[in-house]
Motif scaffolding. Structure first.
Motif, short mmCIF file in Angstrom:
data_model
loop_
_atom_site.label_atom_id
_atom_site.label_comp_id
_atom_site.label_asym_id
_atom_site.label_seq_id
_atom_site.Cartn_x
_atom_site.Cartn_y
_atom_site.Cartn_z
N PHE A 37 0.73 -1.29 0.10
CA PHE A 37 -0.02 0.18 0.10
C PHE A 37 0.70 1.21 0.09
N ALA A 38 1.81 1.15 0.66
CA ALA A 38 2.88 2.34 0.63
C ALA A 38 3.35 2.68 -0.69
N ASP A 39 3.36 1.95 -1.83
CA ASP A 39 3.63 2.36 -3.11
C ASP A 39 2.47 3.21 -3.80
N ILE A 40 1.53 3.19 -3.31
CA ILE A 40 0.27 3.93 -3.76
C ILE A 40 -0.41 4.94 -3.05
N SER A 41 0.01 4.94 -1.82
CA SER A 41 -0.29 5.76 -0.86
C SER A 41 -0.32 7.43 -1.31
N GLY A 42 1.00 7.46 -1.77
CA GLY A 42 1.35 8.93 -2.10
C GLY A 42 0.44 9.48 -3.09
N ASP A 43 0.13 8.69 -4.31
CA ASP A 43 -0.54 8.98 -5.26
C ASP A 43 -2.06 9.57 -4.89
N LEU A 44 -2.55 8.71 -3.93
CA LEU A 44 -3.88 8.83 -3.46
C LEU A 44 -4.11 10.13 -2.60
N ARG A 45 -2.91 10.47 -1.76
CA ARG A 45 -2.89 11.68 -0.97
C ARG A 45 -2.71 12.87 -2.18
N GLU A 46 -1.85 12.77 -2.97
CA GLU A 46 -1.67 13.80 -3.99
C GLU A 46 -3.15 14.39 -4.89
N TRP A 47 -3.74 13.11 -4.73
CA TRP A 47 -5.31 13.27 -5.57
C TRP A 47 -6.23 13.88 -4.41
N GLY A 48 -5.99 13.94 -3.24
CA GLY A 48 -6.88 14.42 -2.37
C GLY A 48 -7.40 13.49 -1.31
#
Length: 100
Positions: A37-48
Protein backbone atom coordinates in the motif's frame (compact mmCIF):
# COMPACT_ATOMS: atom_id res chain seq x y z
CA UNK A 1 -23.66 31.10 21.35
CA UNK A 2 -25.20 29.78 18.16
CA UNK A 3 -23.46 27.00 16.25
CA UNK A 4 -23.47 27.09 12.45
CA UNK A 5 -23.71 23.83 10.55
CA UNK A 6 -22.91 23.67 6.86
CA UNK A 7 -24.67 20.97 4.87
CA UNK A 8 -23.12 19.77 1.64
CA UNK A 9 -25.69 18.36 -0.73
CA UNK A 10 -24.78 15.56 -3.13
CA UNK A 11 -25.87 17.82 -5.98
CA UNK A 12 -22.93 20.14 -5.19
CA UNK A 13 -20.40 17.45 -6.10
CA UNK A 14 -19.01 17.61 -9.63
CA UNK A 15 -20.19 14.18 -10.77
CA UNK A 16 -17.94 14.16 -13.85
CA UNK A 17 -14.88 14.81 -11.70
CA UNK A 18 -16.06 12.13 -9.26
CA UNK A 19 -16.34 9.53 -12.03
CA UNK A 20 -12.94 10.54 -13.41
CA UNK A 21 -11.38 10.14 -9.96
CA UNK A 22 -13.03 6.76 -9.43
CA UNK A 23 -11.64 5.57 -12.77
CA UNK A 24 -8.21 6.95 -11.88
CA UNK A 25 -8.20 5.14 -8.52
CA UNK A 26 -9.37 1.88 -10.11
CA UNK A 27 -6.59 2.12 -12.72
CA UNK A 28 -4.05 2.73 -9.95
CA UNK A 29 -5.14 -0.38 -8.07
CA UNK A 30 -5.24 -2.44 -11.28
CA UNK A 31 -1.68 -1.39 -12.12
CA UNK A 32 -0.38 -1.99 -8.60
CA UNK A 33 -2.44 -5.00 -7.54
CA UNK A 34 -0.65 -7.09 -4.96
CA UNK A 35 1.96 -4.45 -4.15
CA UNK A 36 2.50 -2.70 -0.84
CA UNK A 37 0.00 0.00 0.00
CA UNK A 38 2.92 2.34 0.69
CA UNK A 39 3.67 2.26 -3.06
CA UNK A 40 0.33 3.87 -3.95
CA UNK A 41 -0.59 5.87 -0.85
CA UNK A 42 1.40 8.90 -2.06
CA UNK A 43 -0.61 9.06 -5.28
CA UNK A 44 -3.87 8.85 -3.36
CA UNK A 45 -2.81 11.69 -1.04
CA UNK A 46 -1.75 13.83 -4.04
CA UNK A 47 -5.20 13.31 -5.54
CA UNK A 48 -6.90 14.58 -2.39
CA UNK A 49 -7.54 11.44 -0.33
CA UNK A 50 -6.96 11.78 3.42
CA UNK A 51 -6.52 8.84 5.75
CA UNK A 52 -9.36 8.80 8.28
CA UNK A 53 -8.59 5.63 10.14
CA UNK A 54 -7.78 2.01 9.88
CA UNK A 55 -5.97 -0.81 11.55
CA UNK A 56 -3.21 -3.20 10.46
CA UNK A 57 -5.61 -4.94 8.04
CA UNK A 58 -7.56 -1.95 6.68
CA UNK A 59 -6.87 1.65 5.68
CA UNK A 60 -9.82 4.06 5.44
CA UNK A 61 -9.45 7.19 3.29
CA UNK A 62 -11.85 9.89 2.12
CA UNK A 63 -11.89 12.51 -0.60
CA UNK A 64 -13.96 15.30 0.95
CA UNK A 65 -14.29 17.40 -2.19
CA UNK A 66 -15.67 14.56 -4.29
CA UNK A 67 -17.44 12.75 -1.41
CA UNK A 68 -15.62 9.47 -1.97
CA UNK A 69 -14.94 6.76 0.61
CA UNK A 70 -12.03 4.36 0.05
CA UNK A 71 -11.38 1.28 2.16
CA UNK A 72 -8.22 -0.69 1.37
CA UNK A 73 -7.79 -4.21 2.70
CA UNK A 74 -4.21 -5.26 3.45
CA UNK A 75 -2.62 -8.61 4.11
CA UNK A 76 -0.27 -9.10 7.05
CA UNK A 77 2.71 -7.79 5.04
CA UNK A 78 0.98 -4.53 4.00
CA UNK A 79 0.17 -5.61 0.46
CA UNK A 80 -3.14 -4.62 -1.09
CA UNK A 81 -5.60 -7.49 -0.88
CA UNK A 82 -8.70 -5.60 -2.06
CA UNK A 83 -10.49 -2.28 -1.91
CA UNK A 84 -13.92 -0.65 -1.91
CA UNK A 85 -14.46 2.78 -3.47
CA UNK A 86 -17.90 4.31 -2.89
CA UNK A 87 -19.59 7.72 -2.94
CA UNK A 88 -20.53 8.94 0.54
CA UNK A 89 -24.26 8.58 -0.23
CA UNK A 90 -23.87 4.91 -1.11
CA UNK A 91 -21.73 4.28 1.95
CA UNK A 92 -24.36 5.90 4.17
CA UNK A 93 -27.07 3.68 2.63
CA UNK A 94 -24.95 0.58 3.30
CA UNK A 95 -24.60 1.58 6.95
CA UNK A 96 -28.35 2.12 7.48
CA UNK A 97 -30.14 -0.62 9.36
CA UNK A 98 -32.45 -2.78 7.36
CA UNK A 99 -36.04 -1.71 8.00
CA UNK A 100 -38.98 -4.08 7.97
Amino acid sequence: MQETVTMICPQMVDLDRRVEMMEKVEALFDAHGGKNFADISGDLREWGFVQKGGDPATVVMEHGGLHLYLEVELDDTGKVHGYALLPFEEMARKQERFRW
